[in-house]
Design a protein around this motif. Structure first.
Motif, mmCIF file in Angstrom:
data_model
loop_
_atom_site.group_PDB
_atom_site.id
_atom_site.type_symbol
_atom_site.label_atom_id
_atom_site.label_comp_id
_atom_site.label_asym_id
_atom_site.label_seq_id
_atom_site.Cartn_x
_atom_site.Cartn_y
_atom_site.Cartn_z
ATOM 1 N N ILE A 133 0.846 -1.202 0.000
ATOM 2 C CA ILE A 133 0.000 0.000 0.000
ATOM 3 C C ILE A 133 0.880 1.251 0.000
ATOM 4 O O ILE A 133 0.590 2.220 -0.714
ATOM 5 C CB ILE A 133 -0.968 -0.002 1.194
ATOM 6 N N ALA A 134 1.953 1.217 0.778
ATOM 7 C CA ALA A 134 2.886 2.356 0.799
ATOM 8 C C ALA A 134 3.448 2.598 -0.607
ATOM 9 O O ALA A 134 3.570 3.739 -1.049
ATOM 10 C CB ALA A 134 4.004 2.114 1.802
ATOM 11 N N GLY A 135 3.761 1.531 -1.296
ATOM 12 C CA GLY A 135 4.268 1.651 -2.667
ATOM 13 C C GLY A 135 3.247 2.291 -3.592
ATOM 14 O O GLY A 135 3.585 3.163 -4.408
ATOM 15 N N ALA A 136 1.998 1.873 -3.469
ATOM 16 C CA ALA A 136 0.923 2.451 -4.305
ATOM 17 C C ALA A 136 0.754 3.937 -3.969
ATOM 18 O O ALA A 136 0.572 4.771 -4.866
ATOM 19 C CB ALA A 136 -0.385 1.693 -4.072
ATOM 20 N N LYS A 137 0.835 4.269 -2.689
ATOM 21 C CA LYS A 137 0.676 5.669 -2.276
ATOM 22 C C LYS A 137 1.815 6.525 -2.816
ATOM 23 O O LYS A 137 1.597 7.590 -3.385
ATOM 24 C CB LYS A 137 0.636 5.768 -0.755
ATOM 25 N N MET A 138 3.029 6.074 -2.615
ATOM 26 C CA MET A 138 4.182 6.895 -2.974
ATOM 27 C C MET A 138 4.388 7.005 -4.482
ATOM 28 O O MET A 138 5.006 7.954 -4.956
ATOM 29 C CB MET A 138 5.436 6.350 -2.284
#
Length: 140
Positions: A133-138
């Motif tokens: 999810i962090a990857g999708a956000k960033m």
């Protein structure tokens, strides 16, 4: 009672406090922090938002000072929270996240800054989902 296990504004949580409160999930706490720090050059920043929220940890990326995620210690587990924009939500749906995590994202309250997504972290699989999810956000 506060969302966080730590609700005394005058006492910032120590590593020993975290070990005792998180128990077996302390290893997941440190693993997630390390992964986010390495991937996004992020640094931890403790903050006390309010009596209702208590103490929480922000992982803030160095470039642009963007918050990657919020971590809230609870008794025996912790919460990973995000503000996800719609492009990040779309990216999450294109990933291999479990259906149960996608349901949490889809049902999250929408605000101007994005969806307020909050996941309980109790296992290595949960850490993996949070990293994705962090990857999708960033990326969005």
């Amino acid at each position: 009672m506060a969302l966080s296990a730590f609700d005394d504004k005058s006492k910032k949580p120590t590593e020993e406090d975290l070990k005792v409160t998180l128990g077996s999930t302390y290893a997941h706490w440190t693993d997630l922090q390390k992964q986010i720090a390495l991937t996004y050059s992020a640094s931890p920043e403790w903050g006390f938002a309010s009596k209702k929220s208590g103490w929480g940890l922000r992982m803030r990326a160095e470039k642009g000072k963007r918050v990657v995620l919020y971590m809230t210690p609870c008794q025996g587990y912790f919460l990973a929270s995000f503000a996800l924009g719609e492009k990040a939500v779309e990216a999450a749906h294109k990933s291999d996240l479990p259906a149960s995590v996608l349901e949490i994202i889809d049902s999250a309250q929408k605000y101007v800054e994005g969806r307020a997504v909050r996941l309980e972290v109790r296992s290595a699989a949960d850490v993996s989902s949070v990293v994705k999810i962090a990857g999708a956000k960033m990326a969005n």
